[in-house]
Write a protein that holds these residues in place. Structure first.
Motif, short mmCIF file in Angstrom:
data_model
loop_
_atom_site.label_atom_id
_atom_site.label_comp_id
_atom_site.label_asym_id
_atom_site.label_seq_id
_atom_site.Cartn_x
_atom_site.Cartn_y
_atom_site.Cartn_z
N TYR A 197 0.84 -1.08 -0.21
CA TYR A 197 0.07 -0.04 -0.03
C TYR A 197 0.71 1.29 -0.21
O TYR A 197 0.59 2.13 -0.72
CB TYR A 197 -1.04 0.05 1.16
CG TYR A 197 -1.60 1.31 1.25
CD1 TYR A 197 -2.78 1.63 0.56
CD2 TYR A 197 -1.25 2.38 2.16
CE1 TYR A 197 -3.45 2.82 0.84
CE2 TYR A 197 -1.95 3.32 2.49
CZ TYR A 197 -2.89 3.75 1.66
OH TYR A 197 -3.54 4.98 1.66
N THR B 197 -9.46 3.76 -6.90
CA THR B 197 -8.50 2.59 -7.09
C THR B 197 -7.92 2.23 -5.90
O THR B 197 -7.54 1.19 -5.59
CB THR B 197 -7.50 2.96 -8.16
OG1 THR B 197 -7.91 3.39 -9.29
CG2 THR B 197 -6.28 1.98 -8.41
N ILE C 102 -7.28 -1.13 -0.90
CA ILE C 102 -7.43 -1.28 0.61
C ILE C 102 -8.40 -2.38 0.79
O ILE C 102 -7.92 -3.30 1.75
CB ILE C 102 -7.90 -0.13 1.44
CG1 ILE C 102 -6.62 0.92 1.11
CG2 ILE C 102 -8.05 -0.16 2.57
CD1 ILE C 102 -7.34 2.31 1.67
N LYS C 103 -9.55 -2.40 0.24
CA LYS C 103 -10.65 -3.33 0.26
C LYS C 103 -10.01 -4.85 0.02
O LYS C 103 -10.25 -5.78 0.89
CB LYS C 103 -11.89 -3.13 -0.32
CG LYS C 103 -12.55 -1.86 0.04
CD LYS C 103 -13.77 -1.72 -0.79
CE LYS C 103 -14.65 -0.50 -0.35
NZ LYS C 103 -15.72 -0.23 -1.18
N ASN C 104 -9.22 -4.95 -1.06
CA ASN C 104 -8.73 -6.20 -1.58
C ASN C 104 -7.60 -6.60 -0.61
O ASN C 104 -7.63 -7.86 -0.46
CB ASN C 104 -8.20 -6.06 -2.90
CG ASN C 104 -8.96 -5.91 -3.90
OD1 ASN C 104 -10.40 -6.21 -3.99
ND2 ASN C 104 -8.75 -5.28 -5.05
N VAL D 194 -7.42 -6.02 2.68
CA VAL D 194 -8.24 -6.45 3.87
C VAL D 194 -8.78 -7.70 3.60
O VAL D 194 -8.62 -8.75 4.59
CB VAL D 194 -9.22 -5.34 4.17
CG1 VAL D 194 -10.27 -6.06 5.62
CG2 VAL D 194 -8.82 -3.93 4.77
N VAL D 195 -9.53 -7.95 2.71
CA VAL D 195 -10.16 -9.29 2.29
C VAL D 195 -9.11 -10.54 2.22
O VAL D 195 -9.25 -11.35 2.89
CB VAL D 195 -10.95 -9.35 1.14
CG1 VAL D 195 -11.43 -10.62 0.70
CG2 VAL D 195 -12.15 -8.47 1.25
N SER E 160 -9.01 2.78 -2.64
CA SER E 160 -10.09 2.37 -1.95
C SER E 160 -10.28 0.89 -2.33
O SER E 160 -10.55 0.03 -1.40
CB SER E 160 -11.26 3.16 -1.93
OG SER E 160 -11.95 2.88 -3.48
N TYR E 161 -10.47 0.53 -3.58
CA TYR E 161 -10.41 -0.84 -4.01
C TYR E 161 -9.08 -1.75 -3.46
O TYR E 161 -9.22 -2.64 -3.15
CB TYR E 161 -10.36 -1.06 -5.59
CG TYR E 161 -11.87 -0.76 -6.19
CD1 TYR E 161 -12.94 -0.90 -5.22
CD2 TYR E 161 -12.00 -0.13 -7.59
CE1 TYR E 161 -14.39 -0.63 -5.99
CE2 TYR E 161 -13.08 0.22 -7.88
CZ TYR E 161 -14.32 0.03 -7.13
OH TYR E 161 -15.52 0.22 -7.60
#
Length: 397
Positions: free
Chosen positions: A16, A145, A150-152, A154-155, A147-148
């Protein structure tokens, strides 16, 4: 497992961080290219914001994506040196009117920063000979992009933790199985050997006693009796350890205050014979659900240990107190400080920091191991501290 999770999160943080640094760097370069283009030709045509070729961009670097430059949305407001707007670029569809864009640009000027991130835009403020240019680039897609990303992450992180947990559970069980098997065999051997040795020890003791009645004082016979008693003590202590590890304790509510006093009193004569001062501070009516026989043994072990290792003419203090539901049993004696690196090892089986002195007092490195096992079966902890010439053993429940 915690180490693996820490590495995984560190890796995701690096991904990140490097992504964020790269996008920030490229955004700043594209804003600079735009500003340099204005300095030469005024605002570029809305349909062709990028220079025609790489050479026309004086600050271009290999990391700058000119495709990204061409597809990015730019807004700009030029001010004269007095702060009055003289030119504006707001051709792309946006949520800004010309007046709102100008007011926003003035706020950015007032911030005193030359580069930064605002509301859905990244901005750069540059100054020419007779103008100040506020260049803004829309970052909605870039923010989306990120935010995606970060979400990916986390998952991916949560899924990885679940997978790692399952693998760690399976692998740790596989790795520990031979160790557990060896440990169980060791405990079984100690128990079996202890029981098998009890009979010959009893036989030797009985025969030695009969011989001593028929013979006059004989040093060899006395050695046999002494070593037999020593072996008997070790075997009984080994059996105590085996019972503690294999038999579930019988719990009942006990008055610890009375129990502690009853087990300290017999040691007063021993302390007196050695010229030691035995004191105790026992709070009244401390109640606890426990295995009374094992707690009696714990008090006796700690008291005996304190007397055995107390300096000549010194003092011993046994205390029992309760505070907010926590019960604390301590045995303190004046004595030589235990080295820090040995304070954990003294609770291991057969460990003695001073072997000769321990044997002289009938200690063979098992008493504190038994004390630790008793405290552990009652959900407590035991440790030793040294302070101002005192050695203090503490057990908390």
């Amino acid at each position: 497992m915690m180490f693996l999770v820490a590495i995984m999160f560190a890796t995701l943080a690096i991904i990140y961080g490097t992504t964020k640094i790269q996008t920030t760097k490229e955004s700043k370069e594209m804003l600079q290219i735009f500003a340099d283009s204005y300095d030469i030709n005024g605002f570029p045509d809305a349909s062709q914001l990028a220079p025609l070729n790489l050479d026309e961009a004086p600050i271009a670097t290999p990391s700058t994506s000119f495709h990204n430059f061409q597809v990015s949305t730019f807004y700009a407001v030029a001010f004269d040196l007095d702060g009055n707007p003289i030119d504006i670029l707001n051709d792309a569809p946006s949520g800004f009117s010309d007046e709102e864009l100008t007011a926003y640009a003035k706020n950015l000027l007032a911030s005193g920063q030359t580069y930064g991130e605002g509301q859905t835009v990244t901005y750069l403020i540059t100054q020419g000979d007779d103008y100040i240019l506020v260049t803004m680039m829309d970052t909605v897609l870039m923010d989306l992009t990120i935010s995606y990303l970060i979400k990916n992450m986390v998952v991916f992180g949560l899924v990885s933790i679940v997978i790692l947990s399952i693998l760690a559970f399976i692998l740790s069980g596989w790795v520990m199985k031979p160790i557990e098997t060896a440990y169980e065999k060791q405990k079984q051997f100690i128990s079996d050997a202890g029981h098998e040795l009890k009979t010959p020890i009893s036989t030797i003791s009985a025969n030695a006693e009969l011989l001593s009645r028929d013979m006059q004082s004989n040093p060899w016979l006395e050695n046999i009796k002494y070593e037999n008693e020593r072996m008997s003590t070790i075997v009984h202590q080994l059996l105590d350890l085996a019972r503690l590890e294999n038999i579930k304790p019988v719990m009942s509510e006990v008055n610890l205050s009375e129990l502690a006093l009853a087990n300290i009193m017999p040691f007063e004569a021993t302390a007196y014979e050695r010229g030691l001062e035995l004191n105790y501070e026992i709070d009244d009516n401390i109640m606890k659900t426990c295995d009374s026989s094992n707690i009696e043994k714990l008090v006796s072990i700690l008291t005996d240990n304190a007397i055995s290792h107390c300096t000549s003419g010194g003092s011993i203090l046994i205390s029992l107190s309760e505070d907010n539901g926590k019960i604390l049993l301590t045995a303190s004696n004046t004595g030589e400080e235990i080295p820090v690196n040995e304070r954990e090892m003294i609770f291991e089986r057969f460990y003695n920091s001073d072997q000769s002195r321990a044997e002289n007092h009938g200690h063979y490195g098992l008493g504190l191991s038994i004390a630790k096992a008793i405290v552990k079966e009652h959900g407590g902890k035991i440790w030793v501290d040294c302070n101002a010439g005192n050695v203090i053993f503490s057990a908390k429940f």
